[in-house]
Design an enzyme around this catalytic site. Sequence first.
Site, mmCIF file in Angstrom:
data_model
loop_
_atom_site.group_PDB
_atom_site.id
_atom_site.type_symbol
_atom_site.label_atom_id
_atom_site.label_comp_id
_atom_site.label_asym_id
_atom_site.label_seq_id
_atom_site.Cartn_x
_atom_site.Cartn_y
_atom_site.Cartn_z
ATOM 1 N N ASN A 7 4.798 -10.526 -1.075
ATOM 2 C CA ASN A 7 6.156 -10.681 -1.618
ATOM 3 C C ASN A 7 7.198 -10.810 -0.497
ATOM 4 O OD1 ASN A 7 5.316 -7.722 -1.468
ATOM 5 N ND2 ASN A 7 7.527 -7.585 -1.437
ATOM 6 N N LYS A 213 -5.370 -6.255 1.217
ATOM 7 C CA LYS A 213 -4.825 -6.396 2.574
ATOM 8 C C LYS A 213 -4.467 -5.061 3.214
ATOM 9 C CE LYS A 213 -0.007 -5.960 2.574
ATOM 10 N NZ LYS A 213 0.198 -5.453 1.254
HETATM 11 P P1 ADP Z 1 2.704 -5.831 -1.717
HETATM 12 O O1 ADP Z 1 2.773 -7.291 -1.969
HETATM 13 O O2 ADP Z 1 3.721 -5.380 -0.726
HETATM 14 O O3 ADP Z 1 1.329 -5.311 -1.427
HETATM 15 P P2 ADP Z 1 2.451 -4.493 -4.324
HETATM 16 O O4 ADP Z 1 3.075 -5.067 -5.563
HETATM 17 O O5 ADP Z 1 0.980 -4.613 -4.181
HETATM 18 O O6 ADP Z 1 3.222 -5.151 -3.093
HETATM 19 O O7 ADP Z 1 2.836 -2.935 -4.186
HETATM 20 C C1 ADP Z 1 4.190 -2.518 -4.269
HETATM 21 C C2 ADP Z 1 4.502 -2.076 -5.701
HETATM 22 O O8 ADP Z 1 3.835 -0.844 -6.001
HETATM 23 C C3 ADP Z 1 5.951 -1.732 -5.982
HETATM 24 O O9 ADP Z 1 6.712 -2.886 -6.278
HETATM 25 C C4 ADP Z 1 5.847 -0.779 -7.193
HETATM 26 O O10 ADP Z 1 6.137 -1.477 -8.384
HETATM 27 C C5 ADP Z 1 4.370 -0.370 -7.229
HETATM 28 N N1 ADP Z 1 4.102 1.070 -7.325
HETATM 29 C C6 ADP Z 1 3.079 1.595 -8.037
HETATM 30 N N2 ADP Z 1 3.044 2.925 -7.948
HETATM 31 C C7 ADP Z 1 4.081 3.283 -7.151
HETATM 32 C C8 ADP Z 1 4.554 4.549 -6.659
HETATM 33 N N3 ADP Z 1 3.961 5.712 -6.980
HETATM 34 N N4 ADP Z 1 5.629 4.538 -5.841
HETATM 35 C C9 ADP Z 1 6.242 3.374 -5.491
HETATM 36 N N5 ADP Z 1 5.832 2.147 -5.940
HETATM 37 C C10 ADP Z 1 4.758 2.102 -6.748
HETATM 38 MG MG MG Z 2 -0.374 -5.441 -2.739
#
Ligand code: ADP
Ligand code: MG
Length: 313
Positions: A7, A213
Site C-alpha cells: 500500500n 513479506k
Molecule cells: P501492508 O500492505 O503494509 O502489509 P496490511 O493491510 O497487510 O498492510 O496490514 C495493515 C493493516 O492491518 C491495517 O490497515 C489494519 O487494518 C490491519 N490490522 C489488523 N489488526 C490490527 C491491529 N491489531 N492493530 C492495527 N492494525 C491492525
Molecule cells: Mg500485508
Amino acid sequence: MIAFGGNAFQRKGEKGTVENYWKNARQAAKAVVEAINLGFRKIVLTHGNGPQVGVLLEWMEKGEDVAPPMSMDIAGAMTQGWLGYILVQTIHNELARHGLLGNKVKGVVAIVNRVLVDKSDPAFSNPTKYIGRYYTAEEAAKLMKEKGWEMRPDPRGGWRRVVPSPDPIDNIEKEAIKTLVENGWIVVASGGGGIPVVANDGMLESVEAVIDKDLAAEKLATALGVGILVILTDVDYVYLNYGTPQAKPIHRMTVTEAKKYLAEGHFKPGSMEPKVKAAIRFIDNGGLEARIGHLDKAADVLKGVSGTIITRD
Ligand code: ADP
Ligand code: MG
C-alpha cells in the site's frame, strides 16, 4: 531492515498511475535519508507486492489473446523489477539531493530474489492467500475447471483465486546481499516476500505460492544480523482490540507480551498478525528491537517517537 507495505506504492483511493508510484516512492526514499541521518549505516529494504501482483495477473488475463499469461512466480519476479526499479531510482535521486551519494552510501541496488520454502509445508494442501480479482460463483466454477485454480469466496464478497502461503525458510541470495550491504550499498531485496522456490534433488523449482513479506523480511533481517526491523504500513500503531470501541494503541511491548496478545487474537491474520509474528521471530532469533508504524511517519518511527516498539524482555 525497513519493510514497506504494498500500500506504500498504491494508496487507498488512488488509481495506481505511474505518477502515483513515483510520488509514493519518494516517501520511502525520505525514510532512507532519515535513517542515514540518524546514523544507520547498513540499510536493507523490502516491499510488499499484493496490489501489483493483482494488477499484473489482471493484465495477463485481459491480454490472453495477445500473449500467453505468465505464471505466478514470474509475475512475482516482475513486481520485484517494477518496484525495485522505482525504489532505486527514487532513493538514488533523494540521496544525491542530500549529498549522501558516494559519500555515506555507495549506491542503491535491487535484487531479483528467491526464498526457499518447504514442499511439505502444510500451506500447500490448504491455500489461504487471496490473489487477483473477484469473480462470480459461475465464473469461478469455470476457472477452477479450465485452469485448475483453487478458488474460494472472499469474506469481502465474490470469489477469488487462493494460493498457498508457505513459511519462508531461507533467502537464497542472502550472501550476495550481505556482501553488498557490508560494502556500503543499500539493497532492495525479498520484494513481495521473495519468489518462492522449493529444493528438489539439489535443484530449485519454482512454485505457485505467495510468501508473506513481513515473515520473509524477518528471515533476511536475521540472516544479515541487522539490529532493528522496521515495518512501515498504513496504521500508526499496533492496537489491542483493533476495530472495537475499546481499541488501544500499544506504544511498547516486550516479546513475551506480544506473544500473549497474539495468542489472545488481537492481530488479524494476513495483515497485522504476520507483522507481530515477524517481530517476535526477529527478537527470538537475536534481533534487538522491532518497530511497526505508519509510512507517512517514517522519520518518527525511526526516531522511536511514533509506532509500536517491540523489545526483548
Ligand atoms: P501492508 O500492505 O503494509 O502489509 P496490511 O493491510 O497487510 O498492510 O496490514 C495493515 C493493516 O492491518 C491495517 O490497515 C489494519 O487494518 C490491519 N490490522 C489488523 N489488526 C490490527 C491491529 N491489531 N492493530 C492495527 N492494525 C491492525
Ligand atoms: Mg500485508
